[in-house]
Design an enzyme around this catalytic site. Structure first.
Site, PDB file in Angstrom:
ATOM      1  N   PRO A 273       0.812  -1.218   0.000  1.00  0.00           N
ATOM      2  CA  PRO A 273       0.000   0.000   0.000  1.00  0.00           C
ATOM      3  C   PRO A 273       0.844   1.266   0.000  1.00  0.00           C
ATOM      4  CG  PRO A 273       0.139  -0.913   2.203  1.00  0.00           C
ATOM      5  CD  PRO A 273       0.850  -1.874   1.309  1.00  0.00           C
ATOM      6  N   ARG A 311      -1.994  16.136  -9.402  1.00  0.00           N
ATOM      7  CA  ARG A 311      -3.034  15.121  -9.604  1.00  0.00           C
ATOM      8  C   ARG A 311      -4.320  15.660 -10.228  1.00  0.00           C
ATOM      9  NH1 ARG A 311      -5.347  12.390  -6.402  1.00  0.00           N
ATOM     10  NH2 ARG A 311      -5.324  10.440  -7.563  1.00  0.00           N
ATOM     11  N   TYR A 315      -5.152  13.749 -13.504  1.00  0.00           N
ATOM     12  CA  TYR A 315      -6.227  12.740 -13.432  1.00  0.00           C
ATOM     13  C   TYR A 315      -7.585  13.342 -13.104  1.00  0.00           C
ATOM     14  CZ  TYR A 315      -1.852  10.449 -11.905  1.00  0.00           C
ATOM     15  OH  TYR A 315      -0.556  10.052 -11.754  1.00  0.00           O
ATOM     16  N   CYS A 341       1.704  28.397 -16.177  1.00  0.00           N
ATOM     17  CA  CYS A 341       1.152  28.716 -17.496  1.00  0.00           C
ATOM     18  C   CYS A 341       0.703  27.460 -18.230  1.00  0.00           C
ATOM     19  CB  CYS A 341       2.184  29.479 -18.298  1.00  0.00           C
ATOM     20  SG  CYS A 341       2.465  31.082 -17.555  1.00  0.00           S
ATOM     21  N   GLU A 342      -0.325  26.846 -17.720  1.00  0.00           N
ATOM     22  CA  GLU A 342      -0.952  25.669 -18.333  1.00  0.00           C
ATOM     23  C   GLU A 342      -2.439  25.781 -18.060  1.00  0.00           C
ATOM     24  OE1 GLU A 342       0.176  22.701 -19.788  1.00  0.00           O
ATOM     25  OE2 GLU A 342       2.277  23.296 -19.712  1.00  0.00           O
TER      26      GLU A 342
END
Ligand code: LLP
Length: 411
Positions: A273, A311, A315, A341-342
């Site tokens: 885990p 994340r 996703y 800058c995205e």
């Protein structure tokens, strides 16, 4: 985390107090949360005679956090030689290390053999041959399991599914059957088990049940062919409760349906885990730099970005965003973004959040796993501080990077 008198608390500390001491943005982790999660796992697996929990370092590998795992009797699942070095550096015993991964290099295998790890989880026949050759040259012996792709759907995000047809991980059982003689001819490595890891952020016990039954059937075949199999590694993947719509992984169902088949198998059971142990122990604290209104929307611009926590961009992950101090309880709809800058540099879109102002701080919740460990220097932003909370104590466990450090190796 919980609110007490309108202050967001981590253990016994109002998080806003930390903003006076640490440089925003920063990660903070609750020690109690980590230990509690380890105890939940131990409680589930202690019904077996023989089990080993190998914490998956890729989820988060700060040395101080690893030390907590080690003090609580947890081993390591690693995917690179440097993760083995980290574990040893945090005072971990290499004999507790399981080495997974599809691309183990020669130098990494040499290092693992030289320190004497518990086992390799091999992901191709050529890798088994490579480890055997290197072990022979180094006059070493090693144990290994083969990672099998059982082709079961883990019902999770497609980018974190790993055990279905077409994934790059593991081998099919047919490949093993076609190479029985070759595997038997490898004299410096010993096949002791099978391994699977079917995905991450899994909520149902069912894919484990299905995958494990498939692997147990394969183990019987291998035993009949003369292999001395005594180990089954069931991987990691146990999910946490990110959005309040589930209780996280169904350990009740797992205890009722999966533990009995593991117990009956009489094998040494390994599990790997990562997220379950560290995921909900961590928050990313960030300051609001600007609030702007365009297209009829309110945009909060934080000083944290996808360089700190990728994340959401990668996703479409959901993480709660909580003000460190509650005002009058009024809520507004905001989109929460970072400075990078995205277009994907967001933490939330059109989310109802307590009204906040420029200069306030928020905590992005449940970012302990795949948060700091996946951070980057994109846009030449610096890796941020990490802080451990233990009761009423806060301890700096990683300094902020300096600009000079990120250009140090450039010529
Ligand atoms: N074992 C192996 C062989 C793995 O590849 C992984 C994770 C684990 C164990 C631990 O899985 P966990 O218990 O943490 O689910 N970056 C993605 C997750 C990638 C998982 C990669 N492998 C995310 O942020 O969701």
């Amino acid at each position: 985390m919980y609110y007490k008198n309108n202050f967001l608390m981590c253990e016994d500390i109002p998080i806003v107090e930390l903003t006076k001491k640490y440089d925003s943005p920063f990660y903070a982790y609750s020690k109690k949360s980590i230990v509690d999660k380890i105890n939940i796992l131990k409680n589930v697996f202690s019904k077996l005679d023989n089990y080993h929990i190998a914490y998956s370092l890729k989820a988060e590998s700060n040395l101080s956090l690893l030390k907590i795992m080690i003090e609580n009797g947890i081993g390591a699942d690693v995917v690179s030689a440097n993760e083995i070095r980290r574990f040893i550096n945090a005072s971990g015993d290499p004999k507790e290390v399981v080495f997974s991964g599809v691309g183990k290099r020669v130098d990494e295998i040499e290092y693992a053999l030289s320190v004497g790890i518990k086992q390799f989880n091999v992901e191709s026949i050529d890798e088994a041959k490579r480890i055997d050759e290197i072990a022979k040259r180094m006059d070493k012996k090693a144990k290994y399991a083969i990672r099998v792709n059982p082709n079961v759907d883990a019902f999770t995000h497609k980018k974190i599914t790993t055990g279905t047809k077409g994934d790059k991980f593991g081998v099919t059982f047919d490949t093993i059957l076609n190479n029985i003689d070759l595997l038997k001819s490898l004299t410096n490595i010993e096949l002791i088990g099978l391994d699977m890891h079917i995905g991450s952020q899994i909520l149902s016990y069912k894919p484990y049940y299905d995958g494990i039954n498939i692997l147990l059937g394969f183990i019987d075949i291998l035993k009949a062919k003369g292999f001395n199999i005594d180990t089954l590694d069931i991987g990691g993947g146990y999910g946490i409760n990110y959005d309040g719509t589930s209780n996280g992984f169904d350990f009740e169902g797992f205890t009722e349906h999966v533990i009995p088949i593991l117990k009956k198998s009489n094998l040494n059971i390994l599990t790997e885990p990562g997220r379950f142990i560290i995921g909900d122990s961590g928050v990313l604290v960030s300051k609001i730099e600007y609030i702007k209104e365009e297209w009829g929307k309110k945009y909060i611009i934080l000083d944290a970005s996808m360089s700190d926590y990728a994340r959401v961009a990668l996703y479409d992950a959901y993480n709660d965003i909580k003000p460190l101090v509650l005002n009058d309880g009024k809520k507004l709809i905001y989109s929460v973004a970072g400075p990078v800058c995205e277009s994907s540099d967001f933490f939330a879109h059109d989310r109802q959040i307590e009204e906040v102002n420029v200069g306030d701080y928020v905590a992005i919740d449940n970012v302990g796993a795949y948060g700091a460990s996946m951070a980057s220097n994109y846009n030449s932003l610096l890796l941020v501080e990490q802080v451990l909370i233990d009761g009423d104590k806060d301890i700096l466990i990683r300094k902020k990077q300096k600009f000079e450090e990120i250009i140090a190796n450039e010529l």
